[in-house]
Design an enzyme around this catalytic site. Structure first.
Site, PDB file in Angstrom:
ATOM      1  NE  ARG A 123      25.481  80.646  25.763  1.00  0.00           N
ATOM      2  CZ  ARG A 123      25.572  79.928  24.678  1.00  0.00           C
ATOM      3  NH1 ARG A 123      25.987  78.700  24.730  1.00  0.00           N
ATOM      4  NH2 ARG A 123      25.221  80.434  23.521  1.00  0.00           N
ATOM      5  CD  GLN A 128      18.165  84.253  29.142  1.00  0.00           C
ATOM      6  OE1 GLN A 128      17.258  85.037  29.426  1.00  0.00           O
ATOM      7  NE2 GLN A 128      18.022  82.954  29.219  1.00  0.00           N
ATOM      8  CG  ASP A 131      24.416  84.178  25.135  1.00  0.00           C
ATOM      9  OD1 ASP A 131      25.446  84.040  24.452  1.00  0.00           O
ATOM     10  OD2 ASP A 131      23.760  83.226  25.586  1.00  0.00           O
ATOM     11  CB  SER A 134      22.443  83.159  22.365  1.00  0.00           C
ATOM     12  OG  SER A 134      22.635  82.154  23.312  1.00  0.00           O
ATOM     13  CE1 TYR A 227      27.642  76.049  25.896  1.00  0.00           C
ATOM     14  CE2 TYR A 227      28.458  76.414  28.121  1.00  0.00           C
ATOM     15  CZ  TYR A 227      27.992  76.902  26.918  1.00  0.00           C
ATOM     16  OH  TYR A 227      27.880  78.253  26.732  1.00  0.00           O
TER      17      TYR A 227
HETATM   18  P1  NAD Z   1      27.633  74.472  21.363  1.00  0.00           P
HETATM   19  O1  NAD Z   1      27.789  75.414  20.231  1.00  0.00           O
HETATM   20  O2  NAD Z   1      28.781  74.242  22.267  1.00  0.00           O
HETATM   21  O3  NAD Z   1      27.182  73.035  20.770  1.00  0.00           O
HETATM   22  C1  NAD Z   1      26.104  72.899  19.890  1.00  0.00           C
HETATM   23  C2  NAD Z   1      25.325  71.650  20.201  1.00  0.00           C
HETATM   24  O4  NAD Z   1      26.099  70.496  19.859  1.00  0.00           O
HETATM   25  C3  NAD Z   1      24.972  71.483  21.685  1.00  0.00           C
HETATM   26  O5  NAD Z   1      23.574  71.358  21.804  1.00  0.00           O
HETATM   27  C4  NAD Z   1      25.695  70.202  22.088  1.00  0.00           C
HETATM   28  O6  NAD Z   1      24.958  69.457  23.043  1.00  0.00           O
HETATM   29  C5  NAD Z   1      25.786  69.459  20.771  1.00  0.00           C
HETATM   30  N1  NAD Z   1      26.813  68.405  20.698  1.00  0.00           N
HETATM   31  C6  NAD Z   1      28.056  68.370  21.226  1.00  0.00           C
HETATM   32  N2  NAD Z   1      28.676  67.214  20.905  1.00  0.00           N
HETATM   33  C7  NAD Z   1      27.811  66.502  20.138  1.00  0.00           C
HETATM   34  C8  NAD Z   1      27.884  65.250  19.476  1.00  0.00           C
HETATM   35  N3  NAD Z   1      28.952  64.472  19.557  1.00  0.00           N
HETATM   36  N4  NAD Z   1      26.806  64.839  18.785  1.00  0.00           N
HETATM   37  C9  NAD Z   1      25.695  65.632  18.696  1.00  0.00           C
HETATM   38  N5  NAD Z   1      25.568  66.820  19.281  1.00  0.00           N
HETATM   39  C10 NAD Z   1      26.624  67.253  19.999  1.00  0.00           C
HETATM   40  O7  NAD Z   1      26.412  74.859  22.281  1.00  0.00           O
HETATM   41  P2  NAD Z   1      25.425  76.113  22.232  1.00  0.00           P
HETATM   42  O8  NAD Z   1      24.480  75.962  21.111  1.00  0.00           O
HETATM   43  O9  NAD Z   1      26.190  77.391  22.322  1.00  0.00           O
HETATM   44  O10 NAD Z   1      24.665  75.958  23.620  1.00  0.00           O
HETATM   45  C11 NAD Z   1      24.127  74.783  24.005  1.00  0.00           C
HETATM   46  C12 NAD Z   1      23.870  74.778  25.527  1.00  0.00           C
HETATM   47  O11 NAD Z   1      23.923  76.084  26.138  1.00  0.00           O
HETATM   48  C13 NAD Z   1      22.542  74.290  25.846  1.00  0.00           C
HETATM   49  O12 NAD Z   1      22.616  73.661  27.100  1.00  0.00           O
HETATM   50  C14 NAD Z   1      21.709  75.538  25.962  1.00  0.00           C
HETATM   51  O13 NAD Z   1      20.496  75.340  26.613  1.00  0.00           O
HETATM   52  C15 NAD Z   1      22.656  76.386  26.722  1.00  0.00           C
HETATM   53  N6  NAD Z   1      22.374  77.826  26.568  1.00  0.00           N
HETATM   54  C16 NAD Z   1      22.016  78.532  27.668  1.00  0.00           C
HETATM   55  C17 NAD Z   1      21.755  79.891  27.554  1.00  0.00           C
HETATM   56  C18 NAD Z   1      21.347  80.686  28.749  1.00  0.00           C
HETATM   57  O14 NAD Z   1      20.969  80.136  29.736  1.00  0.00           O
HETATM   58  N7  NAD Z   1      21.469  81.996  28.695  1.00  0.00           N
HETATM   59  C19 NAD Z   1      21.878  80.518  26.338  1.00  0.00           C
HETATM   60  C20 NAD Z   1      22.250  79.764  25.233  1.00  0.00           C
HETATM   61  C21 NAD Z   1      22.511  78.408  25.370  1.00  0.00           C
END
Ligand code: NAD
Length: 375
Positions: A123, A128, A131, A134, A227
């Site tokens: 990521r 991006q 992705d 996302s 993450y």
């Molecule tokens: P994911 O599907 O792995 O998890 C979803 C959400 O659940 C996350 O926000 C995580 O923090 C949360 N979570 C995990 N355990 C938890 C708990 N016990 N209680 C409550 N919440 C909990 O994650 P995702 O949505 O695919 O991505 C999240 C991360 O990736 C973030 O840091 C986001 O900024 C980053 N991201 C970066 C890019 C990029 O830079 N291109 C793109 C997408 C996402």
């Protein structure tokens, strides 16, 4: 010049297609030929004729596609029947989830394919536009809010009418990553009062910017790659104390919490379900990876008598038209890295993105957790 193939993935819960006609026209201009199995677009409302008009060739069987193409683009992964027709050196691009489907990775390696799994794309800013996690998670978050609003026994917005004032529904979103933020934004657009919670402190700013309230955890449980990490037993206890009040006072709960490479954490336990308001609806977006609610069953609606728990299967496929458009755009972007300006595939070892999402090549597994470090 390279031939790109698409096979029909219209299983019961897969209505998406990997490329849409608008993107095929662009690939054709770059000298690529696209060969599609008839009927592949039906679930996304795309007819064979539309594919032909965009410049693709439509053939009758998946076997013809697999035997005549250099690169096969998929939403998910090849089934047993498709494996029989793969060719040495063929490139497979899909979302394979290698830890869940380790046997399949071995078979893809034995078939001497070079396989890329798009959910492993790093990521980073350069990646991006490709992705798929996302793009598809945002569809899942949208769908969860709409499905929750449908099952909820109350209006989502506040209404002031001659028949009285109706207070808005209280929505709680657990996990404010990509899917969670889309669920928050969609619930807010429907007029609900939204509270959200995440173990990553940084999620708080995103949540507040959407007009929702953020429940502070007090610990920033960030692990590798930004993450969330798994919580310790003590942190889990703290989490359940913080959340209990919000859970028992909500009309709709949308759960999206995940930790990469692990099964989803159980956040709503049986004991809490018993304390919840009658008629509360839970939409557990991560049902397929175990679910955030102890009683979630993937692909089922569980009714406990006072709480209804919805465990959607493949939620992005429930909005197939737009999910396919977004996935297709991600793939075009991925192909622009995989194929150079002279129309040849590049060496995956020379590119960070390709290297990190490659599972196997030349008969060997390259994905470290399955290769035992051997390259
Ligand atoms: P994911 O599907 O792995 O998890 C979803 C959400 O659940 C996350 O926000 C995580 O923090 C949360 N979570 C995990 N355990 C938890 C708990 N016990 N209680 C409550 N919440 C909990 O994650 P995702 O949505 O695919 O991505 C999240 C991360 O990736 C973030 O840091 C986001 O900024 C980053 N991201 C970066 C890019 C990029 O830079 N291109 C793109 C997408 C996402």
């Amino acid at each position: 010049m390279l031939n790109i193939g698409i096979i029909n993935e219209c299983s019961d819960n897969e209505k998406r297609v990997a490329l849409v006609p608008g993107d095929i026209t662009g690939l054709k201009k770059k000298g690529l030929t696209v060969i599609i199995e008839s009927g592949s677009g039906i679930g996304s409302l795309i007819s064979d004729d539309e594919f032909v008009q965009s410049g693709a060739y439509v053939v009758a069987s998946s076997e013809e596609v697999l035997k005549t193409t250099d690169i096969v683009l998929m939403l998910q992964r090849p089934d047993e029947a498709s494996l029989q027709h793969l060719k040495d050196g063929q490139i497979i691009v899909g979302s394979i989830y290698p830890l869940r489907f380790a046997e399949l990775v071995k078979k893809l390696a034995s078939a001497k394919t070079t396989t890329f799994s798009l959910e492993l794309i790093p990521r980073i800013t350069r990646a991006q536009s490709m992705d798929v996690l996302s793009s598809q998670s945002s569809v899942a978050g949208y769908r969860a809010a709409i499905s929750g609003a449908y099952w909820c026994k109350r209006f989502m917005p506040m209404l002031t009418t001659a028949a009285g004032t109706v207070r808005p529904a209280s929505v709680l979103v657990i996990g404010a990553g990509v899917a969670g933020l889309m669920a928050i934004a969609t619930s807010r657009r429907l007029g609900a009062s939204v509270t959200a919670y995440d173990v990553r402190k940084a999620a708080g700013d995103d949540v507040r910017s959407l007009g929702a309230k953020f429940l502070e955890f007090g610990v920033d449980a960030v692990g590798e790659g930004g993450y969330a990490r798994e919580l310790t037993d003590e942190e889990k206890k703290k989490e359940s104390d913080i959340l209990e009040n919000a859970i028992i006072n909500s009309d709709l709960i949308i759960t999206t919490a995940g930790v990469p490479g692990k099964i989803a954490p159980v956040i709503i336990r049986k004991e809490t379900l018993q304390k919840m308001k009658r008629g509360t609806v839970i939409v557990d977006v991560v049902a397929e990876s175990g679910g955030n609610c102890e009683l979630t069953r993937a692909g089922e609606i569980v009714d406990t008598g006072n709480v209804m728990i919805i465990g959607p299967l493949n939620p992005p496929a429930e909005v197939p038209v737009n999910a396919s458009q977004m996935y297709s755009r991600n793939l075009v972007s991925f192909l622009s890295v995989l194929i150079d300006s002279s129309g040849n595939t590049v060496d995956p070892a020379q590119d960070d993105i390709l290297r990190q999402c490659m599972l196997c090549t030349d008969g060997k597994i390259t994905f470290e957790p399955l290769s035992g470090g051997e390259k």
